[in-house]
Scaffold this active site. Structure first.
Site, PDB file in Angstrom:
ATOM      1  CB  CYS A  31      -0.910  -0.046   1.230  1.00  0.00           C
ATOM      2  SG  CYS A  31      -1.741   1.497   1.620  1.00  0.00           S
ATOM      3  CB  CYS A  34       0.245   1.846   4.092  1.00  0.00           C
ATOM      4  SG  CYS A  34      -1.458   1.291   3.902  1.00  0.00           S
TER       5      CYS A  34
END
Length: 106
Positions: A31, A34
């Protein structure tokens, strides 16, 4: 400052039974947002150490906890207080907004 880790197996003890509020960062290795949120959390953590514990939960290795709390996209940040979710944010935010959000939630 290294952020703590939690898992499906340790979530009850690490988060739900914590005597202080806990921010859980639901994330995954693949991600991009993230990865953008990680240094922001690490930068904010030293100033928050007396207020809140910050832990990360890898959703690829731990699927039961995100499912239990309805986490559908990442990064999702949940703040738990006395075993209950008191605030939720999804996506990347700058440090000042993160700290304001934490302060308003706890």
């Amino acid at each position: 400052m290294a952020l703590g880790q939690t898992t499906d197996a340790t979530f009850q003890n690490d988060v739900l039974q914590s005597s202080i509020p806990v921010l859980v960062d639901f994330w995954a290795e693949w991600c991009g947002p993230c990865k953008m949120m990680l240094p922001i959390l690490e930068d904010a953590a030293p100033g928050l150490v007396d207020k809140i514990k910050i832990v990360k939960l890898n959703i690829d290795q731990n699927s039961a906890t995100p499912a239990a709390f309805g986490v559908r996209s990442i990064p999702t940040l949940l703040i738990f207080k006395d075993g209950q979710v008191v605030a939720q944010k999804t996506g990347v935010m700058p440090k000042n907004k993160l700290v304001e959000w934490i302060d308003s939630a706890i």
